[in-house]
Structure formats: C-alpha cells, structure tokens
Motif scaffolding. Structure first.
Motif, PDB file in Angstrom:
ATOM      1  N   HIS A  44      48.636 103.785   1.975  1.00  0.00           N
ATOM      2  CA  HIS A  44      48.902 104.823   2.969  1.00  0.00           C
ATOM      3  C   HIS A  44      47.680 105.709   3.177  1.00  0.00           C
ATOM      4  CE1 HIS A  44      51.176 107.837   5.218  1.00  0.00           C
ATOM      5  NE2 HIS A  44      50.620 108.748   4.444  1.00  0.00           N
ATOM      6  N   VAL A  83      53.388 109.099  12.739  1.00  0.00           N
ATOM      7  CA  VAL A  83      54.391 110.163  12.677  1.00  0.00           C
ATOM      8  C   VAL A  83      53.671 111.508  12.626  1.00  0.00           C
ATOM      9  CG1 VAL A  83      56.381 111.080  11.443  1.00  0.00           C
ATOM     10  CG2 VAL A  83      55.913 108.620  11.404  1.00  0.00           C
ATOM     11  N   GLY A 123      51.293 104.857   9.179  1.00  0.00           N
ATOM     12  CA  GLY A 123      51.977 104.129   8.127  1.00  0.00           C
ATOM     13  C   GLY A 123      52.258 102.707   8.548  1.00  0.00           C
ATOM     14  N   SER A 132      59.324 104.875   8.463  1.00  0.00           N
ATOM     15  CA  SER A 132      59.389 106.332   8.477  1.00  0.00           C
ATOM     16  C   SER A 132      60.852 106.743   8.468  1.00  0.00           C
ATOM     17  CB  SER A 132      58.694 106.904   9.711  1.00  0.00           C
ATOM     18  OG  SER A 132      58.837 108.314   9.755  1.00  0.00           O
ATOM     19  N   ALA A 192      60.278 114.596   6.516  1.00  0.00           N
ATOM     20  CA  ALA A 192      60.105 113.254   7.077  1.00  0.00           C
ATOM     21  C   ALA A 192      59.063 112.508   6.258  1.00  0.00           C
ATOM     22  CB  ALA A 192      59.665 113.325   8.539  1.00  0.00           C
ATOM     23  N   ILE A 205      56.832 108.680   5.463  1.00  0.00           N
ATOM     24  CA  ILE A 205      56.362 107.382   5.934  1.00  0.00           C
ATOM     25  C   ILE A 205      55.678 106.691   4.762  1.00  0.00           C
ATOM     26  CG2 ILE A 205      54.148 108.261   6.821  1.00  0.00           C
ATOM     27  CD1 ILE A 205      54.508 106.166   9.122  1.00  0.00           C
ATOM     28  N   ILE A 229      57.559 109.748  16.594  1.00  0.00           N
ATOM     29  CA  ILE A 229      57.141 108.491  15.980  1.00  0.00           C
ATOM     30  C   ILE A 229      56.704 107.547  17.087  1.00  0.00           C
ATOM     31  CG2 ILE A 229      57.817 106.534  14.542  1.00  0.00           C
ATOM     32  CD1 ILE A 229      59.941 108.305  13.280  1.00  0.00           C
TER      33      ILE A 229
END
Length: 299
Positions: free
Chosen positions: A69, A123, A128, A132, A271, A273, A285
């Motif tokens: 990530h 996002v 990502g 998500s 949130a 991801i 997104i």
C-alpha cells in the motif's frame, strides 16, 4: 532493480526471506539495490528519492499488504513495475494473484518479466489495490491491526484467526449507520447500514470474499452493501458465508458495480483501503484503469 524490505513484516520473516532472495539474485548475477524500511512514511520517502536520483524499471517488495500500500502511493499511474514477495499476515494481494513464497521461484519468475496491467482504487487521494471499506470492515481492520494477540497468532501460523476474532469483536461493538451512496448517477439512502465495501479484488481480511465478482482488470469495481440486517443474522449467517467464500443471497445484501462512487454517512465513519485506515467519510472512490504494472511471480 530496487528491492524494499520490511524486516518487521511477518514477525521478522521479511528479513529472513530477503536473505534467501538475495542469495538467489547473487547466484544468477542479477544487479540490484536494497532498502530496509520500517514505516509507511519512510518507505514512500526513500522510494521517491530513489526515483528522482535515477530511472527505475522495477520495484520489488518483501513485505505484506501494508508495505505494498505504501509503495502504491508512489507507483500508481507510472510505468514502473511492481513485484511482490509476500511476508505479511493477511497477504490478500498474494492470495488474489497466486504469488509465490519461494525465493528461487520468485527470482526466476521476476526475470521472465511477465507483467499484468491492473486497475487501482483511489479513495480521497489514497491509492489501493484490493478493497476499500466503510463500517464493519474498517472496524475489523482497525481492531485486528491493534490487537495484542495478532503477533502471537501469526507466529503459530493462525493468521486468519486474527480476522475471525476481529469479526466477532466488531459485530458485538458496532452499530448501524445511515449511508447515502451515489453510484452510476443514482443516489440511494440506506437507513440501517452495516458495511460498504468497494472491491477491485474479491478478497480482504485474510480470505473473506466480500466482492465475489470483482476483477482487477475489467475497468470497474464491485460494491457490496450490508443493510437492514439484524445483528444476529450478520453474526450467525453473513460472516460465516464470507469465510466460506459464498455469494450471499439475502434481502439485506446488495451488489453493485461502477467506476466512481460518492459515500456519505451519518455519523462520519472511518474508511480503509488495503486494510489501512486512511480517511473518514464522506469519501469519493474512483477506479483508475490499467494504473499498475504487476509482475506475475506466481506459484
């Protein structure tokens, strides 16, 4: 070829595996450079510096989904290829693409330069590769990452048990929320929402099949919404179905697909991801088609 090693991944397994990979690189006379990184910010900073210093064609990661990530924030929408040798606890990316965990196989496959161009999610400015989520899934990810039992279970090779415990904990403490979702030009309000997941890939959480028809090469994401479900039903039926990797046929489970979605919640919700909490609602997104060159270092 630049390698980034998270030596903390998998309770120190990252460094151990790097030594095996390095042995194979030397045996095959492959030129390389290696960087040891211990945090997301350090990874991004060092990788950005290296790219500015000289052209890089390939970045190899020895680490988990969290390390991937971090690197995606730099490599998204570039021509630099990414190779992943999984040493983390969840390894959803490795499971999705069937990536090898054998050092010799990894180097051999890497030298074949077989690349698949895949989509990415964005996002609120964070890229990502997998899923998500808002609601239960973000709560589960947060609980698992902070859990004192995670390292112990990983040492015993019971990685998925961390997520099962996280699911049970999250179901107990979570409450439904109101969600307004604008997808494909249509806005729908759900009064009692438990979970919203937008998947570029099918799996997250160490093997939960949350978006069963997601494909990271088709130019769209899949959205799964759990709503108007009694907590007991979520506890006894829905999450066991995810563990069994089954499509769920219930009136409170909605599947959609698209390339851009705007999600508002009341109250604001964290949130995530790729298993990392990155922002909170409202979120936008967006799918970026063909945004990453991923080396197929497969089993």
């Amino acid at each position: 070829m630049l390698f980034i090693i998270n030596h903390r991944a998998g309770n120190g397994k990252g460094l151990e595996k790097w030594k095996e990979i390095e042995h194979e690189l030397l045996a095959m006379n492959v030129p390389y450079e290696a960087l040891l990184c211990t945090s997301a910010e350090e990874t991004k900073r060092q990788l950005t510096r290296k790219i500015k210093e000289a052209p890089i064609q390939t970045v190899g990661i020895i680490g988990g989904d969290g390390t991937v990530h971090s690197v995606l924030q730099v490599l998204a929408n570039t021509t630099i290829g990414l190779a992943v040798f999984p040493t983390g606890s969840g390894n959803d990316i490795a499971n999705m693409f069937r990536l090898t965990t054998k050092a010799k196989r990894f180097v051999q496959q890497l030298l074949k330069r077989t690349v698949q161009v895949v989509d990415l999610l964005e996002v609120n400015g964070h890229f990502g590769l997998t899923v998500s989520g808002v609601g239960l899934d973000a709560t589960i990810g947060q609980l698992v990452n902070e859990a004192p039992y995670k390292k112990s279970l990983n040492r015993m090779k019971l990685n998925s048990l961390s997520y099962i415990i996280g699911v049970l904990h999250a179901v107990v403490i979570s409450k439904p929320f109101q969600a307004k979702i604008t997808l494909n030009g249509e806005t729908t309000t759900y009064e009692n929402t438990w979970l919203i997941a937008c998947g570029n890939t099918k799996f997250y959480g160490g093997g939960l099949m949350i978006c069963p028809t997601a494909d990271p090469t088709d130019g769209r994401f899949n959205t799964t919404i759990f709503h108007t479900l009694p907590k007991l039903l979520a506890f006894t039926k829905i999450f066991p179905a995810l563990l069994r990797q089954k499509i769920i046929h219930e009136s409170g489970v909605t599947y959609e697909e698209g390339s851009s979605v705007y999600i508002e919640t009341n109250p604001p919700m964290p949130a995530m991801i790729d298993g990392e909490i990155v922002t909170e609602t409202p979120i936008h997104i967006q799918l970026h088609a063909r945004a990453l060159r991923l080396y197929m270092t497969t089993i």
